[in-house]
Design an enzyme around this catalytic site. Structure first.
Site, PDB file in Angstrom:
ATOM      1  N   GLY A 185     -24.853  -7.814  -8.615  1.00 49.88           N
ATOM      2  CA  GLY A 185     -24.130  -8.393  -9.741  1.00 49.88           C
ATOM      3  C   GLY A 185     -23.847  -7.451 -10.890  1.00 49.88           C
ATOM      4  O   GLY A 185     -22.717  -7.378 -11.391  1.00 49.88           O
ATOM      5  N   ASN A 186     -24.847  -6.708 -11.344  1.00 57.33           N
ATOM      6  CA  ASN A 186     -24.653  -5.832 -12.496  1.00 57.33           C
ATOM      7  C   ASN A 186     -23.665  -4.710 -12.195  1.00 57.33           C
ATOM      8  O   ASN A 186     -22.852  -4.332 -13.046  1.00 57.33           O
ATOM      9  CB  ASN A 186     -25.995  -5.237 -12.938  1.00 57.33           C
ATOM     10  CG  ASN A 186     -25.866  -4.480 -14.243  1.00 57.33           C
ATOM     11  OD1 ASN A 186     -25.513  -5.062 -15.265  1.00 57.33           O
ATOM     12  ND2 ASN A 186     -26.122  -3.177 -14.215  1.00 57.33           N
ATOM     13  N   ASP A 232       0.846  -1.191   0.000  1.00 57.16           N
ATOM     14  CA  ASP A 232       0.000   0.000   0.000  1.00 57.16           C
ATOM     15  C   ASP A 232       0.883   1.244   0.000  1.00 57.16           C
ATOM     16  O   ASP A 232       1.254   1.766   1.058  1.00 57.16           O
ATOM     17  CB  ASP A 232      -0.922   0.002   1.221  1.00 57.16           C
ATOM     18  CG  ASP A 232      -2.004  -1.058   1.124  1.00 57.16           C
ATOM     19  OD1 ASP A 232      -2.141  -1.667   0.048  1.00 57.16           O
ATOM     20  OD2 ASP A 232      -2.708  -1.288   2.119  1.00 57.16           O
ATOM     21  N   ASP A 287      -6.936  -6.267  -4.482  1.00 54.90           N
ATOM     22  CA  ASP A 287      -7.741  -6.417  -3.264  1.00 54.90           C
ATOM     23  C   ASP A 287      -8.899  -5.417  -3.285  1.00 54.90           C
ATOM     24  O   ASP A 287      -8.984  -4.531  -2.447  1.00 54.90           O
ATOM     25  CB  ASP A 287      -6.820  -6.193  -2.058  1.00 54.90           C
ATOM     26  CG  ASP A 287      -7.470  -6.516  -0.729  1.00 54.90           C
ATOM     27  OD1 ASP A 287      -8.597  -7.042  -0.735  1.00 54.90           O
ATOM     28  OD2 ASP A 287      -6.843  -6.235   0.304  1.00 54.90           O
ATOM     29  N   ARG A 288      -9.819  -5.612  -4.227  1.00 53.94           N
ATOM     30  CA  ARG A 288     -10.882  -4.635  -4.476  1.00 53.94           C
ATOM     31  C   ARG A 288     -12.067  -4.764  -3.513  1.00 53.94           C
ATOM     32  O   ARG A 288     -12.795  -3.814  -3.292  1.00 53.94           O
ATOM     33  CB  ARG A 288     -11.348  -4.774  -5.925  1.00 53.94           C
ATOM     34  CG  ARG A 288     -12.508  -3.899  -6.347  1.00 53.94           C
ATOM     35  CD  ARG A 288     -12.221  -2.416  -6.189  1.00 53.94           C
ATOM     36  NE  ARG A 288     -13.352  -1.623  -6.638  1.00 53.94           N
ATOM     37  CZ  ARG A 288     -14.482  -1.442  -5.964  1.00 53.94           C
ATOM     38  NH1 ARG A 288     -14.660  -2.035  -4.785  1.00 53.94           N
ATOM     39  NH2 ARG A 288     -15.450  -0.688  -6.449  1.00 53.94           N
ATOM     40  N   LYS A 289     -12.252  -5.961  -2.974  1.00 55.14           N
ATOM     41  CA  LYS A 289     -13.352  -6.215  -2.027  1.00 55.14           C
ATOM     42  C   LYS A 289     -14.699  -5.724  -2.564  1.00 55.14           C
ATOM     43  O   LYS A 289     -15.388  -4.911  -1.955  1.00 55.14           O
ATOM     44  CB  LYS A 289     -13.074  -5.578  -0.665  1.00 55.14           C
ATOM     45  CG  LYS A 289     -11.832  -6.130   0.041  1.00 55.14           C
ATOM     46  CD  LYS A 289     -11.695  -5.542   1.444  1.00 55.14           C
ATOM     47  CE  LYS A 289     -10.499  -6.115   2.179  1.00 55.14           C
ATOM     48  NZ  LYS A 289      -9.207  -5.523   1.721  1.00 55.14           N
ATOM     49  N   ARG A 341       3.282  -4.128   5.882  1.00 58.93           N
ATOM     50  CA  ARG A 341       4.289  -3.244   6.476  1.00 58.93           C
ATOM     51  C   ARG A 341       5.488  -3.981   7.052  1.00 58.93           C
ATOM     52  O   ARG A 341       6.576  -3.418   7.154  1.00 58.93           O
ATOM     53  CB  ARG A 341       3.624  -2.363   7.541  1.00 58.93           C
ATOM     54  CG  ARG A 341       2.754  -1.276   6.938  1.00 58.93           C
ATOM     55  CD  ARG A 341       1.779  -0.677   7.944  1.00 58.93           C
ATOM     56  NE  ARG A 341       0.665  -1.574   8.246  1.00 58.93           N
ATOM     57  CZ  ARG A 341      -0.309  -1.284   9.100  1.00 58.93           C
ATOM     58  NH1 ARG A 341      -0.290  -0.137   9.756  1.00 58.93           N
ATOM     59  NH2 ARG A 341      -1.300  -2.132   9.309  1.00 58.93           N
TER      60      ARG A 341
END
Length: 264
Positions: free
Chosen positions: A98-99, A37, A91-93, A235
């Site tokens: 759905g659409n 990150d 890592d979009r979570k 980290r």
């Protein structure tokens, strides 16, 4: 918990993404995922080039990169993945219907489906999220893609436990090829029903026990012995005062030795 080797699992896995990842883990002798990150493309690429030899997987939060572009960020990132033989996990979570997730995954500024081998999603909106993401992947690229479901989190006070976790496991069962596993703190079972889920575990530290924002760390031995296949370290690899090369090899070695112990 699986005591089969990564190579044995790769040979039988229904997902080409999981099979590729397991094979490269075996070849490189690493189960380390670097979570980087940082704010700029330059920082990201420099760290990735340094840590590349020690990792099987790079975990990105691509929306943190202030100067992101497909040509300037993604293309050199993919070149480094090829150079060092690792895969990319954004890592979009995802956590919408759905659409909507279909569009979020394939479109917009980041076009994640084009370049990330793996992404992840919450189960809160139901199984439609898996269907939407799979459709986006199939319509966007000919390259195989894989999805992780968020079953458990490492942060203090997380609501992802108990019935929620079990419900997420049931959603994962709806697609054996696309859903390759979980973000979780332990083994999620499934082998008796023919599933071989990869377990990736964040919150792994050899030194620290936590931070001021609720992160809780567990040791490498602890997470691997309870079923984790891939340790996610952030980290601990590159924080101030740490040498990424030294820490990369340190975590790679610790993760691999814990895995070998589990397979005995």
């Amino acid at each position: 918990m699986s005591v089969a080797t990564y190579q044995e699992r790769a040979a039988k896995h229904p997902s080409p993404v999981a099979s590729k990842l397991l094979n490269l883990m075996h070849e490189k002798k690493t189960n380390l995922c670097a979570s980087l990150d940082v704010n700029t493309t330059e920082e990201l690429l420099k760290l990735v080039d340094t840590l590349g030899p020690y990792i099987c997987l790079l975990k990105t939060h691509i929306d943190i990169i202030s100067d992101f572009s497909i040509d300037g960020t993604v293309k050199p990132l993919k070149e480094l993945a090829k150079k060092h033989n690792f895969m990319i996990f954004e890592d979009r979570k995802f956590a919408d219907i759905g659409n909507t997730v279909k569009l979020q995954y394939s479109s917009g500024v980041y076009r994640i489906a084009e370049w990330a081998d793996i992404t992840n999603a919450h189960g809160v909106t139901g199984a439609g999220i898996v269907t939407g993401l799979k459709q986006a992947a199939q319509e966007t690229t000919n390259e195989p893609r894989g999805l992780l479901m968020l079953a458990e989190l490492s942060s203090k006070g997380s609501l992802a436990h108990g019935e929620y976790t079990q419900g997420t496991v049931e959603i994962a069962k709806t697609d054996k090829d696309f859903v390759i596993g979980f973000i979780a703190q332990r083994d999620m079972g499934g082998r008796e029903e023919g599933y071989d889920w990869l377990i990736m575990t964040p919150g792994v530290g050899l030194d620290d026990k936590g931070d001021a924002l609720g992160q809780q760390y567990r040791t490498v031995d602890e997470v691997v012995s309870t079923g984790s296949d891939i340790i996610i370290v952030g980290r601990g690899l590159f924080a101030k005062g740490r040498d990424p090369r030294v820490e990369g090899e340190r975590y790679r070695k610790a993760g691999w030795e814990a895995y070998e112990k589990r397979c005995q």
